[in-house]
Scaffold this motif. Sequence first.
Motif, PDB file in Angstrom:
ATOM      1  N   GLY A 240     -84.229  37.667  78.655  1.00 38.67           N
ATOM      2  CA  GLY A 240     -83.643  38.002  77.348  1.00 38.67           C
ATOM      3  C   GLY A 240     -83.248  39.467  77.318  1.00 38.67           C
ATOM      4  N   ILE A 241     -81.993  39.742  77.575  1.00 37.00           N
ATOM      5  CA  ILE A 241     -81.529  41.125  77.704  1.00 37.00           C
ATOM      6  C   ILE A 241     -81.195  41.679  76.320  1.00 37.00           C
ATOM      7  N   LEU A 242     -81.762  42.850  76.026  1.00 37.94           N
ATOM      8  CA  LEU A 242     -81.578  43.467  74.704  1.00 37.94           C
ATOM      9  C   LEU A 242     -80.527  44.575  74.765  1.00 37.94           C
ATOM     10  N   HIS A 243     -79.547  44.469  73.862  1.00 41.13           N
ATOM     11  CA  HIS A 243     -78.545  45.535  73.722  1.00 41.13           C
ATOM     12  C   HIS A 243     -78.592  46.104  72.319  1.00 41.13           C
ATOM     13  N   THR A 244     -78.249  47.388  72.229  1.00 38.19           N
ATOM     14  CA  THR A 244     -78.268  48.042  70.922  1.00 38.19           C
ATOM     15  C   THR A 244     -76.839  48.420  70.495  1.00 38.19           C
ATOM     16  N   THR A 245     -76.689  49.313  69.559  1.00 37.16           N
ATOM     17  CA  THR A 245     -75.447  49.400  68.801  1.00 37.16           C
ATOM     18  C   THR A 245     -74.421  50.444  69.292  1.00 37.16           C
ATOM     19  N   GLY A 246     -74.724  51.720  69.135  1.00 32.65           N
ATOM     20  CA  GLY A 246     -73.706  52.757  69.336  1.00 32.65           C
ATOM     21  C   GLY A 246     -73.232  52.890  70.774  1.00 32.65           C
ATOM     22  N   GLY A 247     -74.157  52.958  71.717  1.00 33.27           N
ATOM     23  CA  GLY A 247     -73.789  53.093  73.118  1.00 33.27           C
ATOM     24  C   GLY A 247     -73.066  51.851  73.615  1.00 33.27           C
ATOM     25  N   TYR A 248     -73.543  50.700  73.171  1.00 36.27           N
ATOM     26  CA  TYR A 248     -72.912  49.439  73.594  1.00 36.27           C
ATOM     27  C   TYR A 248     -71.446  49.401  73.172  1.00 36.27           C
ATOM     28  N   LEU A 249     -71.177  49.712  71.906  1.00 35.91           N
ATOM     29  CA  LEU A 249     -69.779  49.618  71.466  1.00 35.91           C
ATOM     30  C   LEU A 249     -68.930  50.725  72.093  1.00 35.91           C
ATOM     31  N   THR A 250     -69.518  51.885  72.303  1.00 33.72           N
ATOM     32  CA  THR A 250     -68.769  52.972  72.944  1.00 33.72           C
ATOM     33  C   THR A 250     -68.236  52.522  74.301  1.00 33.72           C
ATOM     34  N   GLN A 251     -69.108  51.935  75.097  1.00 33.96           N
ATOM     35  CA  GLN A 251     -68.679  51.608  76.462  1.00 33.96           C
ATOM     36  C   GLN A 251     -67.850  50.325  76.542  1.00 33.96           C
ATOM     37  N   THR A 252     -68.160  49.323  75.714  1.00 29.80           N
ATOM     38  CA  THR A 252     -67.313  48.117  75.762  1.00 29.80           C
ATOM     39  C   THR A 252     -65.911  48.474  75.291  1.00 29.80           C
ATOM     40  N   SER A 253     -65.833  49.308  74.260  1.00 36.49           N
ATOM     41  CA  SER A 253     -64.537  49.670  73.709  1.00 36.49           C
ATOM     42  C   SER A 253     -63.736  50.507  74.707  1.00 36.49           C
TER      43      SER A 253
END
Length: 650
Positions: free
Chosen positions: A271-284
């Motif tokens: 169960g891999i946990l991702h969070t908010t700001g860093g995740y969207l920064t890099q996917t975007s």
Amino acid sequence: MSETLENLSSETRRFPPPADLAANANVKADAYAEAATDRLAFWAKQAERLTWAKPWDQILDWSNPPFAKWFVGGELNLAYNCVDRHVEAGLGDRVAIHWEGEPGDTRTVTYSDLQKLVSQAANTLLELGVTAGDRVMIYMPMIPEAAVAMLACARIGATHSVVFGGFSVDALATRIEDASAKVVITADGGYRRGKPSALKPTVDEAVARTGRIEHVLVVRRTGQEVAWTDKDQWWHETVEQASPEHQPQAFDSEHPLFILYTSGTTGKPKGILHTTGGYLTQTSYTHHAVFDLKPETDVYWCTADIGWVTGHSYIVYGPLSNGATQVMYEGTPDTPDRGRFWQIVDKYKVSILYTAPTLIRTMMKWGDDIPAGYDLSSLRVLGSVGEPINPEAWMWYRQHVGRERAPIVDTWWQTETGSIMISPLPGVTETKPGSAMTPLPGIGADVIDDQAQSVPNGGGGFLVLTEPWPSMLRGIWGDDQRFIDTYWSRFEGFYFAGDGAKKDSDGALWLLGRVDDVMLVSGHNISTTEVESALVSHPSVAEAAVVGATDPTTGQAIVAFTIPRGNVDAEGDAGEQLIKDLRDHVAKTLGPIAKPRQILLVTELPKTRSGKIMRRLLRDVAENRSLGDVTTLQDSTVMDLISSGLKTAK
Ligand code: ATP
Ligand code: MG
């Protein structure tokens, strides 16, 4: 692993980016130098592509490795970033999703429509008592509501966990338990292979089994008969009646966004946990950079399912944060016929296509004449993800889909990395067929030996990530120790990806598959990928899977399971001859040491639901063991076919 075969580094074909694409590329060569000068400043600049409600105080907190915090103290709302801000910028009428149902029904969802739907779904979840931090399971077909459900969770700070809509009661129930979820969002069913395929009965059973779920929200898609319990509510009677006004609240940059279970190619899903700001920064950023998306003119299509990380990062969060117009397709590539994908590209004038090697090899098996029958001239960038792409599959993709024009970006990443890590940039990189080339700007990756020393060019070993990155996993849900043990314990100070890789003479990276799959034959390390690529380079072969089976003389011996191309006669004597030719072909291409002991001609290979070859099951077969965990297998009859084939093929 340092003593690998020479073959891959001898690839001499080179494909520079098309001049016009290079001249107008979103990201140019200077990005590498910029990121190298000040990596954290580079990522802070990418984070500024988003809209923050509160700025961060610190870019990266790495004081307690391997637990990273990015953009510490910053606050933002992801749904606002993916939807509302485009509407506020006057782009509400832009199409967000051209949805194509498998039976041929269509829907057009603009950014304004999306804003309304996401707000309504957010209001409904709040009414059902879901609050920030609660977990919501999503078990859906590929319909716009799947993306809406994810964004609605993000909007109110609920953590979603999407489970692929083809998984069993068992798989769903264990994930509900593991995530201790409170609500399930599902549908009556979806269309697969020309008929409605039910989802609700699986949810009913899983919900009954776990006893945890308080509410089930059900989208009506197929109209099939469903059983009803007092936990169930129809989407059209709740969400579609709810207020379309919802004020998004900002959440901490490290607020948990989602839990996603890995594909289970090598064992029990994590169960891999991702969070908010860093995740969207890099996917975007990666979506903007790797696909060169021009939101005003491009039509983007990622063929993944929303149940995989590719669907999360490159259907929902990356593209929508960039204001993309994209195609979303519900069904299978061969319904109503094997031209369906190309018909969709032609119909919507898709300009960026992101798909998987398994699909490319399937298309190779079906024959060149199928894509030839469609106008694919709109395509300008082609992506690949999920497995190493064999050089000949890469060439086929380039010739028959990209028509020798569109550059290919082979993107290496994982559920754990959240975003693309190693890939060409389409306007910068001179590509080599089969290589993912180099780490993206701002990413640190290396290939090391078992002493954790960086291997020189020409060497092979373990792929590691050398620096924390914004969209990195923040842990395994509820199991910090497993997080540390799995990724951070084998090599001090490095993230160990579990994949083998090689650096060619220019330092370009070639992924060699899982380190668990590497074969040791008479003292030589041989990667499954290299032997598979050698087999696929034979004109009669569409796809191959190779495993090492215990052998009394050589330690391990190579056993290959091979799918001939559609037009090849593989029956009786012709089949015997083909097997002989293929063994010689591998010996000639890679050297006699890599000659398979045994080659089986098969029609299918065991794959995960996400289309990855499950070599561990083939190894079980080749070594006459009973099969390991098969819960993530796409089609369980495949293994019976292969086992019975093996017994008669001595
Ligand atoms: P599990 O971890 O449960 O065994 P999984 O690793 O298949 O499942 P994913 O996170 O979906 O789950 O897949 C990531 C893996 O896919 C990578 O570690 C790598 O082995 C493979 N992969 C993805 N993209 C590429 C690529 N472009 N080239 C080579 N391999 C790739
Ligand atoms: Mg994995």
